[in-house]
Scaffold this motif. Structure first.
Motif, PDB file in Angstrom:
ATOM      1  N   PRO A   1       0.711  -1.257   0.078  1.00 37.76           N
ATOM      2  CA  PRO A   1      -0.208   0.016   0.054  1.00 37.76           C
ATOM      3  C   PRO A   1       0.815   1.145  -0.079  1.00 37.76           C
ATOM      4  O   PRO A   1       1.896   1.246   0.624  1.00 37.76           O
ATOM      5  CB  PRO A   1      -0.547  -0.148   1.554  1.00 37.76           C
ATOM      6  CG  PRO A   1       0.154  -1.095   2.219  1.00 37.76           C
ATOM      7  CD  PRO A   1       1.131  -1.704   1.404  1.00 37.76           C
ATOM      8  N   PHE A   2       0.385   2.286  -0.685  1.00 37.53           N
ATOM      9  CA  PHE A   2       1.215   3.554  -0.706  1.00 37.53           C
ATOM     10  C   PHE A   2       0.217   4.599  -0.953  1.00 37.53           C
ATOM     11  O   PHE A   2      -0.766   4.571  -1.763  1.00 37.53           O
ATOM     12  CB  PHE A   2       2.114   3.695  -2.076  1.00 37.53           C
ATOM     13  CG  PHE A   2       3.207   2.806  -1.878  1.00 37.53           C
ATOM     14  CD1 PHE A   2       4.473   2.936  -1.222  1.00 37.53           C
ATOM     15  CD2 PHE A   2       2.976   1.310  -2.580  1.00 37.53           C
ATOM     16  CE1 PHE A   2       5.411   2.084  -1.198  1.00 37.53           C
ATOM     17  CE2 PHE A   2       4.285   0.520  -2.391  1.00 37.53           C
ATOM     18  CZ  PHE A   2       5.203   0.908  -1.761  1.00 37.53           C
ATOM     19  N   SER A   3       0.254   5.717  -0.085  1.00 39.17           N
ATOM     20  CA  SER A   3      -0.629   6.953  -0.290  1.00 39.17           C
ATOM     21  C   SER A   3      -0.270   7.633  -1.662  1.00 39.17           C
ATOM     22  O   SER A   3       0.923   7.472  -1.973  1.00 39.17           O
ATOM     23  CB  SER A   3      -0.380   8.032   0.888  1.00 39.17           C
ATOM     24  OG  SER A   3      -0.468   7.292   2.192  1.00 39.17           O
ATOM     25  N   TYR A   4      -1.240   8.520  -2.241  1.00 45.10           N
ATOM     26  CA  TYR A   4      -0.878   9.147  -3.418  1.00 45.10           C
ATOM     27  C   TYR A   4       0.175  10.243  -2.879  1.00 45.10           C
ATOM     28  O   TYR A   4      -0.097  11.067  -1.940  1.00 45.10           O
ATOM     29  CB  TYR A   4      -2.038   9.645  -4.184  1.00 45.10           C
ATOM     30  CG  TYR A   4      -2.959   8.449  -4.539  1.00 45.10           C
ATOM     31  CD1 TYR A   4      -2.620   8.172  -5.827  1.00 45.10           C
ATOM     32  CD2 TYR A   4      -3.962   8.312  -3.704  1.00 45.10           C
ATOM     33  CE1 TYR A   4      -3.738   6.979  -6.460  1.00 45.10           C
ATOM     34  CE2 TYR A   4      -4.798   7.193  -4.353  1.00 45.10           C
ATOM     35  CZ  TYR A   4      -4.775   6.778  -5.577  1.00 45.10           C
ATOM     36  OH  TYR A   4      -5.451   5.850  -6.212  1.00 45.10           O
ATOM     37  N   LEU A   5       1.217  10.473  -3.721  1.00 42.31           N
ATOM     38  CA  LEU A   5       1.934  11.773  -3.805  1.00 42.31           C
ATOM     39  C   LEU A   5       1.001  12.814  -4.282  1.00 42.31           C
ATOM     40  O   LEU A   5       0.922  13.776  -3.923  1.00 42.31           O
ATOM     41  CB  LEU A   5       3.243  11.493  -3.999  1.00 42.31           C
ATOM     42  CG  LEU A   5       4.078  12.775  -3.925  1.00 42.31           C
ATOM     43  CD1 LEU A   5       4.461  13.146  -2.559  1.00 42.31           C
ATOM     44  CD2 LEU A   5       5.435  12.553  -4.987  1.00 42.31           C
ATOM     45  N   ASP A   6       0.682  12.508  -5.608  1.00 41.75           N
ATOM     46  CA  ASP A   6      -0.138  13.663  -6.371  1.00 41.75           C
ATOM     47  C   ASP A   6      -0.971  12.828  -7.760  1.00 41.75           C
ATOM     48  O   ASP A   6      -0.352  11.569  -7.697  1.00 41.75           O
ATOM     49  CB  ASP A   6       0.828  14.684  -6.744  1.00 41.75           C
ATOM     50  CG  ASP A   6       0.157  16.127  -7.084  1.00 41.75           C
ATOM     51  OD1 ASP A   6      -1.077  15.866  -6.845  1.00 41.75           O
ATOM     52  OD2 ASP A   6       0.933  17.049  -6.944  1.00 41.75           O
TER      53      ASP A   6
ATOM     54  N   PHE B   1       5.142   8.723  -3.535  1.00 45.03           N
ATOM     55  CA  PHE B   1       6.409   8.777  -2.684  1.00 45.03           C
ATOM     56  C   PHE B   1       7.099   7.262  -1.965  1.00 45.03           C
ATOM     57  O   PHE B   1       6.093   6.827  -1.310  1.00 45.03           O
ATOM     58  CB  PHE B   1       6.568   9.699  -1.592  1.00 45.03           C
ATOM     59  CG  PHE B   1       7.629  10.002  -0.759  1.00 45.03           C
ATOM     60  CD1 PHE B   1       8.837  10.403  -1.209  1.00 45.03           C
ATOM     61  CD2 PHE B   1       7.474   9.488   0.668  1.00 45.03           C
ATOM     62  CE1 PHE B   1      10.018  10.131  -0.341  1.00 45.03           C
ATOM     63  CE2 PHE B   1       8.594   9.590   1.384  1.00 45.03           C
ATOM     64  CZ  PHE B   1       9.882   9.882   0.943  1.00 45.03           C
ATOM     65  N   VAL B   2       8.099   6.830  -2.465  1.00 43.36           N
ATOM     66  CA  VAL B   2       8.435   5.501  -1.868  1.00 43.36           C
ATOM     67  C   VAL B   2       9.658   5.531  -1.141  1.00 43.36           C
ATOM     68  O   VAL B   2      10.793   5.992  -1.646  1.00 43.36           O
ATOM     69  CB  VAL B   2       8.529   4.340  -3.003  1.00 43.36           C
ATOM     70  CG1 VAL B   2       8.782   3.158  -2.466  1.00 43.36           C
ATOM     71  CG2 VAL B   2       7.015   4.354  -3.702  1.00 43.36           C
ATOM     72  N   LYS B   3       9.647   4.908   0.102  1.00 41.95           N
ATOM     73  CA  LYS B   3      10.958   4.757   0.973  1.00 41.95           C
ATOM     74  C   LYS B   3      11.411   3.272   0.685  1.00 41.95           C
ATOM     75  O   LYS B   3      10.444   2.497   1.186  1.00 41.95           O
ATOM     76  CB  LYS B   3      10.604   5.288   2.227  1.00 41.95           C
ATOM     77  CG  LYS B   3      11.999   5.570   3.020  1.00 41.95           C
ATOM     78  CD  LYS B   3      11.749   6.144   4.429  1.00 41.95           C
ATOM     79  CE  LYS B   3      13.025   6.254   5.276  1.00 41.95           C
ATOM     80  NZ  LYS B   3      14.196   6.755   4.705  1.00 41.95           N
ATOM     81  N   ALA B   4      12.513   2.898   0.446  1.00 39.76           N
ATOM     82  CA  ALA B   4      12.739   1.723   0.146  1.00 39.76           C
ATOM     83  C   ALA B   4      13.407   1.194   1.394  1.00 39.76           C
ATOM     84  O   ALA B   4      14.309   1.458   1.827  1.00 39.76           O
ATOM     85  CB  ALA B   4      13.894   1.711  -1.110  1.00 39.76           C
ATOM     86  N   ILE B   5      12.392   0.234   2.099  1.00 38.93           N
ATOM     87  CA  ILE B   5      12.716  -0.310   3.334  1.00 38.93           C
ATOM     88  C   ILE B   5      12.969  -2.047   3.272  1.00 38.93           C
ATOM     89  O   ILE B   5      13.479  -2.421   4.083  1.00 38.93           O
ATOM     90  CB  ILE B   5      11.833   0.036   4.530  1.00 38.93           C
ATOM     91  CG1 ILE B   5      10.379  -0.595   4.112  1.00 38.93           C
ATOM     92  CG2 ILE B   5      11.793   1.389   4.835  1.00 38.93           C
ATOM     93  CD1 ILE B   5       9.543  -0.640   5.254  1.00 38.93           C
TER      94      ILE B   5
END
Ligand SMILES: Cc1cc2nc3c(=O)[nH]c(=O)nc-3n(C[C@H](O)[C@H](O)[C@H](O)COP(=O)(O)OP(=O)(O)OC[C@H]3O[C@@H](n4cnc5c(N)ncnc54)[C@H](O)[C@@H]3O)c2cc1C
Ligand code: FES
Length: 255
Positions: free
Chosen positions: A54-59, A70-74
């Motif tokens: 799951p990811f929130s929309y950046l835009d 926006f993705v933070k690679a974890i």
């Protein structure tokens, strides 16, 4: 309305050594997207990544049929997304989840840490369009974690904290001087980020009797209420973050 779409990678733009913006084109679903909504992205060609992420929309850009994240690679899935190339296809289910409240002509504070800043460009825009006075506070470990400052400036006053003091005030987000005012006069506070940070912001909001909404990032699998993997304890029993969230009024949480 919820859709399953095959979208094309338009661009991957690295912002620092672990975070990037993923732009996808070809979406017919941008009209419905509001701040707080998220998408479930299928990560293909990785033997260990079975479930969507799951990811929130950046835009989004309605004219270009484009959505961005926006993705933070974890871990495995997020790192794999960072290796995609222009023209690759990604399958996404979207838009999912509920949205932030948008008041009119109020004074509001947005607080974001880590990947929790993602939904706040859209939120800032929606709040400004309704005449709200917006203050945005972001926190990170070091200067390179503080992102989207220019974008946020279009919607309000921008402040930041870094743990090493390399940008903004030194310390944790909740140690910023904004919170040291005895008459903290916001009508609403929004928060998204690590759970410890959101709980600390929620505590301050409760202490000052300010309404507060938190966007939770619980682990998810299906994204549409079938697997119960994202359950959150609330004052009205357990709720699915994917369908009844991700945005919750903090008074409804058992924090
Ligand atoms: C509604 C929602 C919106 C989100 N929006 C964003 C966003 O805009 N940008 C972004 O970068 N991330 C966002 N996330 C978090 C993102 O979904 C996870 O970072 C991602 O699923 C991790 O996948 P992975 O395969 O890389 O990690 P894995 O290899 O599966 O896990 C790596 C490590 O991270 C932990 N982890 C996995 N998922 C989460 C999570 N959700 N919260 C805390 N720890 C986790 C795992 O337990 C493990 O220790 C969001 C999550 C939710 C629920
Ligand atoms: S992720 Fe399956 S029920 Fe929420």
């Amino acid at each position: 309305m919820k859709r399953i779409e095959d979208l094309k990678v338009k661009e991957i733009r690295w912002l620092n050594d672990s975070s990037f913006v993923l732009e996808l084109s070809g979406s017919a679903a941008t009209k419905d997207i509001r701040s707080g909504n998220f998408a479930e992205i299928k990560v293909d060609n990785h033997p260990d990544v079975f479930l969507r992420r799951p990811f929130s929309y950046l835009d989004f850009d309605e004219d270009e049929n484009m959505v961005s994240f926006f993705v933070k690679a974890i871990g495995k899935g997020t790192s794999k997304l960072g290796t995609l190339e222009k023209g690759d296809t990604l399958n996404i289910i979207h838009p999912l989840g509920n949205t932030f409240s948008i008041p009119e002509n109020k004074k509001v504070l947005i607080t974001g840490g880590g990947s929790g800043i993602a939904p706040f460009i859209m939120l800032g825009r929606e709040l400004k369009a309704k005449g709200n006075k917006v203050v945005i506070l972001t926190g990170g470990r070091t200067a390179s974690d503080i992102l989207f400052t220019e974008e946020f400036k279009a919607y309000g006053d921008v402040h930041c904290t870094t743990e090493d003091g390399s940008l903004g005030e030194k310390g944790l987000l909740t140690q910023h001087s904004i919170f040291k005012q005895s008459d903290l006069d916001f009508d609403l506070i929004y928060t998204c980020g690590p759970e410890g940070m959101m709980k600390a912001v929620a505590g301050i909001a409760k202490e000052h009797k300010i309404a507060c909404e938190a966007s939770l990032e619980n682990l998810m699998a299906c994204g549409f209420g079938a697997c119960l993997c994202c359950i959150q304890e609330t004052t009205e029993g357990n709720k699915c973050v994917c369908t009844e969230g991700p945005v919750f009024n903090i008074n409804d949480l058992t924090w």
